[in-house]
Design an enzyme around this catalytic site. Sequence first.
Site, mmCIF file in Angstrom:
data_model
loop_
_atom_site.group_PDB
_atom_site.id
_atom_site.type_symbol
_atom_site.label_atom_id
_atom_site.label_comp_id
_atom_site.label_asym_id
_atom_site.label_seq_id
_atom_site.Cartn_x
_atom_site.Cartn_y
_atom_site.Cartn_z
ATOM 1 N N GLY A 14 -9.449 -4.421 -7.243
ATOM 2 C CA GLY A 14 -8.782 -5.191 -8.301
ATOM 3 C C GLY A 14 -9.844 -5.723 -9.243
ATOM 4 N N PRO A 15 -9.446 -6.480 -10.277
ATOM 5 C CA PRO A 15 -10.423 -7.006 -11.241
ATOM 6 C C PRO A 15 -11.172 -8.221 -10.690
ATOM 7 C CG PRO A 15 -8.245 -7.810 -11.773
ATOM 8 C CD PRO A 15 -8.073 -6.870 -10.609
ATOM 9 N N GLY A 19 -9.429 -12.119 -5.989
ATOM 10 C CA GLY A 19 -9.422 -12.552 -4.585
ATOM 11 C C GLY A 19 -9.916 -11.492 -3.617
ATOM 12 N N GLU A 91 -18.758 -6.130 -3.089
ATOM 13 C CA GLU A 91 -19.316 -5.609 -4.353
ATOM 14 C C GLU A 91 -19.752 -4.151 -4.185
ATOM 15 O OE1 GLU A 91 -19.001 -7.357 -7.032
ATOM 16 O OE2 GLU A 91 -19.077 -9.483 -6.459
ATOM 17 N N CYS A 147 -3.997 -13.561 -15.718
ATOM 18 C CA CYS A 147 -4.516 -13.402 -17.080
ATOM 19 C C CYS A 147 -4.834 -14.764 -17.674
ATOM 20 C CB CYS A 147 -3.494 -12.666 -17.954
ATOM 21 S SG CYS A 147 -4.020 -12.562 -19.683
ATOM 22 N N CYS A 150 -2.368 -15.449 -20.912
ATOM 23 C CA CYS A 150 -0.922 -15.697 -20.826
ATOM 24 C C CYS A 150 -0.406 -16.011 -19.421
ATOM 25 C CB CYS A 150 -0.159 -14.500 -21.386
ATOM 26 S SG CYS A 150 -0.241 -13.045 -20.309
HETATM 27 P P1 ADP Z 1 -13.075 -11.554 -6.601
HETATM 28 O O1 ADP Z 1 -13.946 -11.286 -5.390
HETATM 29 O O2 ADP Z 1 -11.946 -10.576 -6.719
HETATM 30 O O3 ADP Z 1 -13.855 -11.680 -7.877
HETATM 31 P P2 ADP Z 1 -12.777 -14.164 -5.374
HETATM 32 O O4 ADP Z 1 -12.239 -13.910 -3.999
HETATM 33 O O5 ADP Z 1 -14.239 -14.452 -5.498
HETATM 34 O O6 ADP Z 1 -12.355 -12.970 -6.351
HETATM 35 O O7 ADP Z 1 -12.048 -15.415 -6.048
HETATM 36 C C1 ADP Z 1 -10.658 -15.578 -6.060
HETATM 37 C C2 ADP Z 1 -10.392 -17.030 -6.470
HETATM 38 O O8 ADP Z 1 -10.825 -17.228 -7.807
HETATM 39 C C3 ADP Z 1 -8.946 -17.442 -6.494
HETATM 40 O O9 ADP Z 1 -8.452 -17.843 -5.229
HETATM 41 C C4 ADP Z 1 -8.990 -18.645 -7.445
HETATM 42 O O10 ADP Z 1 -9.347 -19.825 -6.750
HETATM 43 C C5 ADP Z 1 -10.134 -18.341 -8.380
HETATM 44 N N1 ADP Z 1 -9.776 -17.915 -9.741
HETATM 45 C C6 ADP Z 1 -10.453 -18.262 -10.857
HETATM 46 N N2 ADP Z 1 -9.943 -17.662 -11.961
HETATM 47 C C7 ADP Z 1 -8.893 -16.915 -11.549
HETATM 48 C C8 ADP Z 1 -7.962 -16.041 -12.208
HETATM 49 N N3 ADP Z 1 -8.007 -15.815 -13.523
HETATM 50 N N4 ADP Z 1 -7.025 -15.427 -11.454
HETATM 51 C C9 ADP Z 1 -6.968 -15.649 -10.125
HETATM 52 N N5 ADP Z 1 -7.818 -16.451 -9.442
HETATM 53 C C10 ADP Z 1 -8.773 -17.090 -10.131
HETATM 54 MG MG MG Z 2 -15.979 -10.903 -5.168
#
Ligand code: ADP
Ligand code: MG
Length: 201
Positions: A14-15, A19, A91, A147, A150
Amino acid sequence: MTKVAPGRIEMITGPMFSGKSEELIRRLKRARIARQRVACYKPNIDLRYHRTAISSHSSQTHDASTVTTVEDLRSALFPQLEEIEVVGIDEVQFFSETIIPLTVELVHLGKRVVMAGLDTTFAAEPFGPVPDLMAIADDVTKLSAVCMVCGAPAIHTQRLGQSRELVVVGAAGLYEARCRTHFQPWIDDSKSEQLELPSVP
Ligand code: ADP
Ligand code: MG
């Protein structure tokens, strides 16, 4: 020689901010509750928070070793492989495609391999080995973020700013999650109206 039952490949994708790391950490913690031995790795490109742990944007962490290449990962893992049941990799998009045969080798040695990584780059193109890993996985979990324009489910990682380098490591302030409607793959300086994005409510 006794034949080992194959393990399992799980891909979490996912982006940014969807999470993925949180979900990887959750699965690894559950494995440890089940008294399974876990080894976790991440590429050394991502040193945002810790050198000895993976961490999520919500500040959850799990011990991890930092490795530079797939060969380094192999050298770190194989001496202790007999004791390890679950291999976590965060990653994973930053590793070369040699992560694919290593993953196949591990699953045939009976290991559960749980990986998290971005499916697409900031230009919305498939990211490194992730599409192939999704194809060979037993299970794929595709998460969405929220997003930042929005509030809809977001599948894209928007880079804020002008850099076109593939890897600019960072998080809040450099990137944000966007839905299809609000994602802009290239913000072009010459068309300033493109920079006028609606503000977050
Ligand atoms: P990833 O590894 O996919 O980058 P993480 O597991 O590190 O994601 O982080 C997820 C957490 O980021 C969510 O539980 C929330 O607390 C926080 N968060 C910050 N911005 C966003 C967003 N735009 N959408 C969803 N979660 C977000
Ligand atoms: Mg991550």
